[in-house]
Design a protein around this motif. Sequence first.
Motif, PDB file in Angstrom:
ATOM      1  N   ALA A  75       0.844  -1.200   0.000  1.00  0.00           N
ATOM      2  CA  ALA A  75       0.000   0.000   0.000  1.00  0.00           C
ATOM      3  C   ALA A  75       0.874   1.243   0.000  1.00  0.00           C
ATOM      4  O   ALA A  75       1.923   1.271   0.650  1.00  0.00           O
ATOM      5  N   GLY A  76       0.449   2.237  -0.749  1.00  0.00           N
ATOM      6  CA  GLY A  76       1.182   3.497  -0.765  1.00  0.00           C
ATOM      7  C   GLY A  76       0.459   4.534  -1.590  1.00  0.00           C
ATOM      8  O   GLY A  76      -0.458   4.220  -2.351  1.00  0.00           O
ATOM      9  N   HIS A  77       0.893   5.758  -1.424  1.00  0.00           N
ATOM     10  CA  HIS A  77       0.297   6.868  -2.157  1.00  0.00           C
ATOM     11  C   HIS A  77       0.849   6.923  -3.578  1.00  0.00           C
ATOM     12  O   HIS A  77       1.943   6.444  -3.850  1.00  0.00           O
ATOM     13  N   TYR A  78       0.087   7.537  -4.454  1.00  0.00           N
ATOM     14  CA  TYR A  78       0.531   7.699  -5.840  1.00  0.00           C
ATOM     15  C   TYR A  78       1.346   8.971  -6.041  1.00  0.00           C
ATOM     16  O   TYR A  78       1.983   9.135  -7.068  1.00  0.00           O
ATOM     17  N   ASP A  82       7.653   7.524  -0.814  1.00  0.00           N
ATOM     18  CA  ASP A  82       7.841   6.482   0.192  1.00  0.00           C
ATOM     19  C   ASP A  82       7.118   5.183  -0.169  1.00  0.00           C
ATOM     20  O   ASP A  82       7.653   4.089   0.039  1.00  0.00           O
ATOM     21  N   GLY A  83       5.927   5.272  -0.728  1.00  0.00           N
ATOM     22  CA  GLY A  83       5.204   4.068  -1.139  1.00  0.00           C
ATOM     23  C   GLY A  83       5.910   3.338  -2.269  1.00  0.00           C
ATOM     24  O   GLY A  83       6.005   2.106  -2.266  1.00  0.00           O
ATOM     25  N   PHE A  84       6.421   4.095  -3.215  1.00  0.00           N
ATOM     26  CA  PHE A  84       7.132   3.473  -4.332  1.00  0.00           C
ATOM     27  C   PHE A  84       8.459   2.870  -3.879  1.00  0.00           C
ATOM     28  O   PHE A  84       8.914   1.870  -4.432  1.00  0.00           O
ATOM     29  N   GLN A  85       9.059   3.449  -2.846  1.00  0.00           N
ATOM     30  CA  GLN A  85      10.269   2.861  -2.276  1.00  0.00           C
ATOM     31  C   GLN A  85       9.953   1.516  -1.625  1.00  0.00           C
ATOM     32  O   GLN A  85      10.719   0.556  -1.759  1.00  0.00           O
TER      33      GLN A  85
END
Length: 123
Positions: A75-78, A82-85
């Motif tokens: 789960a993460g923001h678009y 940090d989510g993509f990491q």
Amino acid sequence: LGASGDLAKKKTFPALFGLFNNGHIAPTTRIVGYARSKMDRPEFLKRVSQHIKNTNSPKVKAALDQFLDQCTYVAGHYDRDDGFQQLEKEIARVEKVTGAVDRLFYMALPPSVFIPVATAGYG
């Protein structure tokens, strides 16, 4: 990307399972879902399997169980790195376990976030 949305649960995951069940996705392939929705892996797997049909036979049920074993979720923001990491860490972990390094990204996203997601890490 967009793994918790309607398109993913109604079309993408049933199609992927159909390919898997017919031998067109290798047992070594891993599917890593990413979306904004906060959920744990059991909830994600429930969503993945929710619209998969004809799972009454033992053979199809066994195939579905194997398919679900190959799925995971982050789960993460678009619009934040940090989510993509976290996604990159999960993909690297999967690649280390499987030895595979081929990546394919499928974006089942609303138009409003497509460009930010497609350019994440490059902006």
